[in-house]
Design a protein around this motif. Sequence first.
Motif, PDB file in Angstrom:
ATOM      1  N   ILE A 157      37.645  28.115  37.228  1.00 27.75           N
ATOM      2  CA  ILE A 157      37.618  27.160  36.121  1.00 27.75           C
ATOM      3  C   ILE A 157      37.388  25.745  36.657  1.00 27.75           C
ATOM      4  N   VAL A 158      38.088  25.390  37.728  1.00 24.45           N
ATOM      5  CA  VAL A 158      37.919  24.059  38.330  1.00 24.45           C
ATOM      6  C   VAL A 158      36.502  23.908  38.886  1.00 24.45           C
ATOM      7  N   PHE A 159      35.967  24.977  39.479  1.00 31.20           N
ATOM      8  CA  PHE A 159      34.609  24.917  40.021  1.00 31.20           C
ATOM      9  C   PHE A 159      33.588  24.630  38.928  1.00 31.20           C
ATOM     10  N   VAL A 160      33.679  25.337  37.816  1.00 31.25           N
ATOM     11  CA  VAL A 160      32.735  25.114  36.720  1.00 31.25           C
ATOM     12  C   VAL A 160      32.863  23.688  36.189  1.00 31.25           C
TER      13      VAL A 160
ATOM     14  N   LEU B 275      32.702  21.654  46.240  1.00 32.57           N
ATOM     15  CA  LEU B 275      32.830  22.423  47.480  1.00 32.57           C
ATOM     16  C   LEU B 275      34.238  22.973  47.724  1.00 32.57           C
ATOM     17  N   LEU B 276      35.275  22.224  47.396  1.00 34.50           N
ATOM     18  CA  LEU B 276      36.642  22.718  47.612  1.00 34.50           C
ATOM     19  C   LEU B 276      36.950  23.931  46.727  1.00 34.50           C
ATOM     20  N   PRO B 277      36.738  23.858  45.399  1.00 33.39           N
ATOM     21  CA  PRO B 277      36.991  25.062  44.611  1.00 33.39           C
ATOM     22  C   PRO B 277      36.050  26.208  44.972  1.00 33.39           C
ATOM     23  N   LEU B 278      34.837  25.889  45.437  1.00 33.13           N
ATOM     24  CA  LEU B 278      33.923  26.943  45.861  1.00 33.13           C
ATOM     25  C   LEU B 278      34.458  27.651  47.108  1.00 33.13           C
ATOM     26  N   ALA B 279      35.038  26.902  48.027  1.00 30.36           N
ATOM     27  CA  ALA B 279      35.640  27.513  49.220  1.00 30.36           C
ATOM     28  C   ALA B 279      36.825  28.392  48.823  1.00 30.36           C
ATOM     29  N   LEU B 280      37.655  27.918  47.889  1.00 29.56           N
ATOM     30  CA  LEU B 280      38.768  28.741  47.410  1.00 29.56           C
ATOM     31  C   LEU B 280      38.261  30.020  46.752  1.00 29.56           C
TER      32      LEU B 280
ATOM     33  N   ALA C 227      26.086  30.502  34.967  1.00 31.76           N
ATOM     34  CA  ALA C 227      26.464  30.652  33.554  1.00 31.76           C
ATOM     35  C   ALA C 227      26.919  32.082  33.261  1.00 31.76           C
ATOM     36  N   LEU C 228      26.194  33.062  33.789  1.00 28.75           N
ATOM     37  CA  LEU C 228      26.598  34.458  33.588  1.00 28.75           C
ATOM     38  C   LEU C 228      27.912  34.765  34.287  1.00 28.75           C
ATOM     39  N   LEU C 229      28.113  34.163  35.449  1.00 30.83           N
ATOM     40  CA  LEU C 229      29.363  34.326  36.177  1.00 30.83           C
ATOM     41  C   LEU C 229      30.524  33.730  35.385  1.00 30.83           C
ATOM     42  N   LEU C 230      30.279  32.599  34.752  1.00 29.97           N
ATOM     43  CA  LEU C 230      31.298  31.984  33.900  1.00 29.97           C
ATOM     44  C   LEU C 230      31.659  32.905  32.747  1.00 29.97           C
ATOM     45  N   LEU C 231      30.663  33.460  32.077  1.00 30.90           N
ATOM     46  CA  LEU C 231      30.936  34.335  30.929  1.00 30.90           C
ATOM     47  C   LEU C 231      31.670  35.602  31.336  1.00 30.90           C
ATOM     48  N   SER C 232      31.239  36.220  32.435  1.00 28.02           N
ATOM     49  CA  SER C 232      31.932  37.429  32.873  1.00 28.02           C
ATOM     50  C   SER C 232      33.337  37.096  33.365  1.00 28.02           C
ATOM     51  N   GLY C 233      33.512  35.937  33.993  1.00 25.50           N
ATOM     52  CA  GLY C 233      34.840  35.511  34.424  1.00 25.50           C
ATOM     53  C   GLY C 233      35.766  35.262  33.257  1.00 25.50           C
ATOM     54  N   LEU C 234      35.238  34.670  32.190  1.00 27.90           N
ATOM     55  CA  LEU C 234      36.052  34.481  30.985  1.00 27.90           C
ATOM     56  C   LEU C 234      36.434  35.823  30.371  1.00 27.90           C
TER      57      LEU C 234
END
Length: 152
Positions: free
Chosen positions: A93-96, A120-125, A46-53
């Motif tokens: 964005i796709v990973f979340v 797993l695919l977006p996580l690998a990217l 969640a924190l990674l999402l907020l900082s990424g945004l």
Amino acid sequence: MTWNERVRRTHRWLAIAFTVTIVVTVVTLALKGPVWVSYVPLAPLALLLLSGLGIFVLSYAATRRSRAANVQQDGASRASAPRVRQLHRGSGIVFVATVIATFVALAQEQPVIWVSYLPLLPLALLLFSGLYMLVGPYSVRRRSARRAPQPG
């Protein structure tokens, strides 16, 4: 240190924390540990999402400013950097979205287990584009140090 640099540094550390919590969770669950451990990675995610945004918004503001000033970047090594950043942002964005879909699918009475493999695919990217962006500045410095004339 500017606000932009702080957000980017925080984002990098959160990515490391998220990766560590994923590894710890997988190992714990593989050793038949408590199931509640599977929720531990959600806080750094969640924190990674907020900082990424935040970085996402800051990058568009910077892009608009640079276009207005008509500033061009030099060097062929930096030509792929904006594309890799865009790939990293898009895969984030796709990973979340896939993680949210996984939680919804697994919360059903009859869970669909194969959905748990979707992130797993977006996580690998994210992993490979993040490593590329992490190593990029160091390789540019190393190349420029080789090109510089040696004194003596």
